[in-house]
Design a protein around this motif. Structure first.
Motif, mmCIF file in Angstrom:
data_model
loop_
_atom_site.group_PDB
_atom_site.id
_atom_site.type_symbol
_atom_site.label_atom_id
_atom_site.label_comp_id
_atom_site.label_asym_id
_atom_site.label_seq_id
_atom_site.Cartn_x
_atom_site.Cartn_y
_atom_site.Cartn_z
ATOM 1 N N ALA A 254 31.806 50.038 42.841
ATOM 2 C CA ALA A 254 31.508 49.036 43.758
ATOM 3 C C ALA A 254 32.698 48.046 43.499
ATOM 4 C CB ALA A 254 30.176 48.370 43.690
ATOM 5 N N ASP A 255 33.141 47.977 42.240
ATOM 6 C CA ASP A 255 34.309 46.951 41.698
ATOM 7 C C ASP A 255 35.502 47.226 42.044
ATOM 8 O OD1 ASP A 255 31.816 45.150 39.745
ATOM 9 O OD2 ASP A 255 32.068 44.742 42.413
ATOM 10 N N ARG A 256 35.836 48.682 42.185
ATOM 11 C CA ARG A 256 36.627 49.655 41.879
ATOM 12 C C ARG A 256 38.019 49.009 43.069
ATOM 13 N NH1 ARG A 256 37.621 55.431 41.673
ATOM 14 N NH2 ARG A 256 35.788 55.421 39.901
ATOM 15 N N ILE A 257 39.388 48.649 42.580
ATOM 16 C CA ILE A 257 40.330 47.887 43.344
ATOM 17 C C ILE A 257 41.005 49.342 43.734
ATOM 18 C CG2 ILE A 257 41.698 46.413 43.638
ATOM 19 C CD1 ILE A 257 39.298 44.951 42.708
ATOM 20 N N GLU A 258 42.249 49.714 43.068
ATOM 21 C CA GLU A 258 42.516 51.003 43.072
ATOM 22 C C GLU A 258 43.310 51.788 42.050
ATOM 23 O OE1 GLU A 258 46.605 49.960 44.461
ATOM 24 O OE2 GLU A 258 47.328 48.205 43.541
ATOM 25 N N SER B 169 50.015 51.899 39.024
ATOM 26 C CA SER B 169 50.760 52.333 39.115
ATOM 27 C C SER B 169 52.209 51.795 39.164
ATOM 28 C CB SER B 169 50.600 52.108 41.058
ATOM 29 O OG SER B 169 50.540 50.748 41.225
ATOM 30 N N ASP C 251 37.330 44.859 39.437
ATOM 31 C CA ASP C 251 36.876 43.256 39.103
ATOM 32 C C ASP C 251 36.610 43.078 39.864
ATOM 33 O OD1 ASP C 251 37.983 40.484 40.952
ATOM 34 O OD2 ASP C 251 38.330 40.988 38.464
ATOM 35 N N PRO C 252 34.703 41.955 39.458
ATOM 36 C CA PRO C 252 35.404 41.772 37.638
ATOM 37 C C PRO C 252 34.968 42.295 36.564
ATOM 38 C CG PRO C 252 32.824 41.695 38.619
ATOM 39 C CD PRO C 252 33.975 41.461 39.543
ATOM 40 N N LEU D 110 41.353 44.385 36.551
ATOM 41 C CA LEU D 110 42.163 43.176 37.417
ATOM 42 C C LEU D 110 42.363 41.871 36.599
ATOM 43 C CD1 LEU D 110 43.699 43.959 39.926
ATOM 44 C CD2 LEU D 110 42.450 42.174 40.792
ATOM 45 N N SER D 111 41.937 41.847 35.354
ATOM 46 C CA SER D 111 43.264 39.884 35.251
ATOM 47 C C SER D 111 43.816 40.695 34.030
ATOM 48 C CB SER D 111 41.698 39.437 35.124
ATOM 49 O OG SER D 111 40.686 40.162 34.051
ATOM 50 N N PRO E 172 49.924 42.096 32.584
ATOM 51 C CA PRO E 172 50.760 42.946 31.997
ATOM 52 C C PRO E 172 51.252 43.291 30.863
ATOM 53 C CG PRO E 172 51.280 41.628 34.380
ATOM 54 C CD PRO E 172 50.070 41.155 33.142
ATOM 55 N N SER F 168 35.573 36.261 24.910
ATOM 56 C CA SER F 168 35.250 34.535 26.368
ATOM 57 C C SER F 168 34.401 35.609 26.889
ATOM 58 C CB SER F 168 36.411 34.181 26.300
ATOM 59 O OG SER F 168 37.088 34.784 27.159
ATOM 60 N N LYS F 169 34.038 36.867 27.086
ATOM 61 C CA LYS F 169 33.335 36.831 28.675
ATOM 62 C C LYS F 169 32.401 38.014 27.993
ATOM 63 C CE LYS F 169 38.080 37.094 29.788
ATOM 64 N NZ LYS F 169 39.365 38.167 30.376
ATOM 65 N N ARG F 170 31.081 38.256 28.508
ATOM 66 C CA ARG F 170 30.102 39.166 27.882
ATOM 67 C C ARG F 170 29.926 39.800 28.449
ATOM 68 N NH1 ARG F 170 26.016 36.590 23.796
ATOM 69 N NH2 ARG F 170 27.686 35.148 22.402
#
Lengths: 537, 120
Positions: free
Chosen positions: A153-157, A160, A186-187, A205-206, A209, A287-289
């Motif tokens: 559900a959280d998949r963007i693309e 590329s 994301d997330p 996504l965050s 690069p 920092s993200k659990r």
């Protein structure tokens, strides 16, 4: 399948695995740098193999530490030893209640004793274990389905452009012929390799690069190390051994070591500055659990606390393991694994015990064998002796002897026309399980003028009883104390001779077995034609 | 109502807080150099944010325009609450002690923290 086999597997596997896991803890703490993360991961794999394989190799030395209790070879491994000792404790408690005249408690313990003897307790515990397995399996299934659905559900693309080109380059360098699909998501707290049969990489996504390619390289290392398959092994170990907290700890520790192994692989040829940059990515992820839990089939870069500190230090202070020591550890651990599977006795050792046929458990354990039959020659000699006991003469025909898979012996002989004349089966310790002497007079039993009766003159019955008991003591000394008086089943009068069937019940009424005799009443006296220890214990 | 803004969505909010309303093309042009995001990525995120109610869309013109529905302060407050409960188990005093001990706290910082605590 007998519950004893399940217990043997679970108890042996857990004892060996607990010892190994406790050894791994100080190894990880003090020897990580010298052994290397790959060697530690190999150690975890060996523990998983011990936990998953219900194998029992022959060990000639196991006899030295195994008591002579539990003659039943099916439970002679550790389950039987525990059962006997628990039985002793329960018997002691029962005696205590009897002496203190606590009748309700005594009765309760007696019921427990009966349930233990009848395997009700062990079957109930086996069912509890199975319920635990199913619940843990359901939880794993739900966790994984939920995680995968959330990721979907959280998949963007898919990735590329430049990032895709860099990723494909890394895959080529690392020997991955078919790059795995990579999806921005994301997330997502940290990148993870997801799935087993069609794995893909979920990339936050965050992610900056400049950090993304390092993260992808890390996940590719997981794929190359087959960590997505390792995940399934961990889950199955936790499922089967859900009751052992150390197995869960081991699953978590092995996961950490897999992450550290990938870190080593990614940073192996990096400059110190690049390694610090990589370490920053790890701290940021920390920092993200909400990293995938141990029940989820996905890797995850996130670690916090002490494990994060270990990880950062491992990355920044790159150490080359001592390869000779790593190899020595792998070899030694592999040998230990073989030893961990060596828990069975040899066939010769089981023959000494007189491994009984399961069907005559009560009688054959209770009857003391008088000899030790280890070869065909000895078995033939013994069969000839039995023939002599029945007929008073030497065998007229050659005896054929067969050694059965359950260590018992079978012997028979046939006349010139191929008609069976005599057969017998006995154990390695000499306990006679069956005897058959085929006589021409038995053909009379097929005649039409037979009179069957279940009554006999009491005086004659007593004589036959006494004779039967003597015969049994000759064949199987000590058998008379296990069974009650012989009772008449049937008398068959052919007009020329009489045949009698007798049966003696066991004195312990919990067992459905006994001794059956078939004899002929002749003018000279009684002639034993058939004897068998029947029923099961 | 709880404001759920992911890390990626926060970047879009920052662009909109700087200047709104903006079209998808404008947002992509601002973010793409630093993030490498494609138009498709930005479109997907904007769609999710509209569904969540953190931004609104005006499709009266040919090009849709997006406007934030939450202020920076509101979103910051929510993130601070999350941070507090995540790191300090909801105890703002622990955060204050940490910052005071580290010498990172200015007067303005302290005032902001007190405002957060009052709103909580």
């Amino acid at each position: 399948m007998r519950s004893a086999y399940l217990y043997n597997f679970l108890i042996e596997a857990n004892i060996m695995a607990v010892i190994a896991i406790l050894l791994m803890i100080p190894l990880r703490r003090f020897f990580r740098k010298t052994l290397g993360n790959s060697a530690l991961c190999f150690g975890w794999l060996l523990i998983a193999i011990r936990l998953l394989l219900p194998l029992s190799l022959v060990n000639p030395l196991i006899h030295e530490i195994r008591s002579p209790f539990a003659a039943d070879a099916g439970i002679r491994p550790i389950a039987g030893q525990i059962k006997v000792r628990v039985g002793d404790v329960v018997e002691g408690i029962s005696d205590m209640f009897w002496k203190s005249e606590n009748r309700p408690a005594y009765d309760a313990v007696q019921r427990l004793t009966i349930d233990m003897e009848n395997a009700n307790v062990s079957i109930a515990l086996a069912k509890i274990w199975l319920v635990g397995v199913l619940l843990v399996a359901a939880w794993f299934l739900f966790s994984n389905i939920h995680f995968r659905m959330r990721l979907r559900a959280d998949r963007i693309e898919p990735i590329s452009g430049d990032l895709l080109e860099q990723y494909e380059t890394v895959c080529r360098q690392r020997g991955v012929k078919h790059p795995l699909p990579v999806y921005f998501t994301d997330p997502l707290p940290s990148a993870c390799l997801v799935g087993v049969f069609r794995p893909y990489i979920a990339l936050p996504l965050s992610a900056a690069p400049q950090d993304a390619i390092q993260v992808l390289t890390h996940e590719i290392c997981h794929y190359k190390n087959l960590d997505h398959l390792w995940g399934i092994l961990r889950l199955v170990c936790c499922m089967l051994h859900w009751f052992n907290p150390l197995v869960w700890m081991a699953a978590s520790m092995s996961r950490t070591d897999c992450e550290l192994r990938c870190d080593s692989s990614v940073t192996h040829s990096m400059s110190p500055e690049d390694r610090k940059s990589y370490a920053s990515v790890l701290v940021l992820a920390a920092s993200k659990r909400n990293a995938p839990g141990v029940g989820v089939l996905a890797t995850g870069m996130t670690m916090t606390g002490k494990r994060l500190k270990t990880r950062i230090l491992s990355v920044v202070e790159q150490h080359e393991p001592l390869h000779a020591l790593s190899i020595a550890f792998i070899l030694l651990a592999s040998m230990c694994l073989l030893g961990a599977f060596a828990t069975s006795e040899t066939r010769e050792q089981l023959m000494d015990i007189g491994w009984p046929m399961p069907a005559e458990h009560y009688l054959t354990e209770g009857i003391q064998g008088q000899t030790s039959i280890r070869s065909e020659e000895e078995a033939t000699e013994y069969a000839e002796k039995l023939w002599h006991t029945l007929t008073g003469s030497e065998p007229q025909y050659d005896l054929q002897v067969i050694h059965n898979d359950d260590m018992s012996w079978y012997a028979d002989c046939a006349d010139e026309s191929g008609q069976l004349r005599f057969s017998t089966s006995f154990l390695a310790n000499g306990v006679v399980c069956s005897l058959n002497l085929f006589t021409p007079e038995e053909a009379l039993l097929e005649g039409a003028e037979i009179i069957d009766s279940q009554f006999m003159d009491p005086a004659e019955m007593n004589l036959i009883r006494k004779w039967a008991a003597e015969q049994m003591e000759t064949l199987n000394p000590g058998s008379s104390r296990l069974v009650s008086e012989f009772q008449l089943l049937l008398m068959r009068d052919t007009g020329h001779t009489r045949f009698v069937s007798l049966h003696a019940d066991p004195k312990d009424s919990h067992y459905d077995c006994g001794i059956t005799l078939f004899l002929q009443i002749t003018s000279e006296g009684y002639r034993l034609l058939e004897m068998s220890l029947v029923g099961n214990g | 109502m709880s404001i759920q803004v992911t890390e990626a969505e926060w970047k879009i909010m920052e662009v909109l807080w700087d200047h709104a309303p903006r079209t998808m093309t404008e947002i992509t042009a601002v973010l793409s150099p630093t993030t490498g995001w494609t138009r498709h990525t930005v479109i997907t995120l904007l769609k999710r944010m509209v569904e969540k109610g953190t931004i609104s869309v005006d499709d009266s013109d040919r090009a849709k325009k997006y406007t934030p529905l939450v202020t920076r302060e509101e979103a910051s407050t929510e993130e601070t609450h999350k941070f507090l409960s995540h790191i300090f188990k909801g105890k703002a005093s622990l955060l204050v002690n940490q910052l005071v001990d580290s010498g990172d706290l200015t007067a303005d910082d302290l005032q902001q923290i007190l405002d957060v605590m009052r709103k909580k």
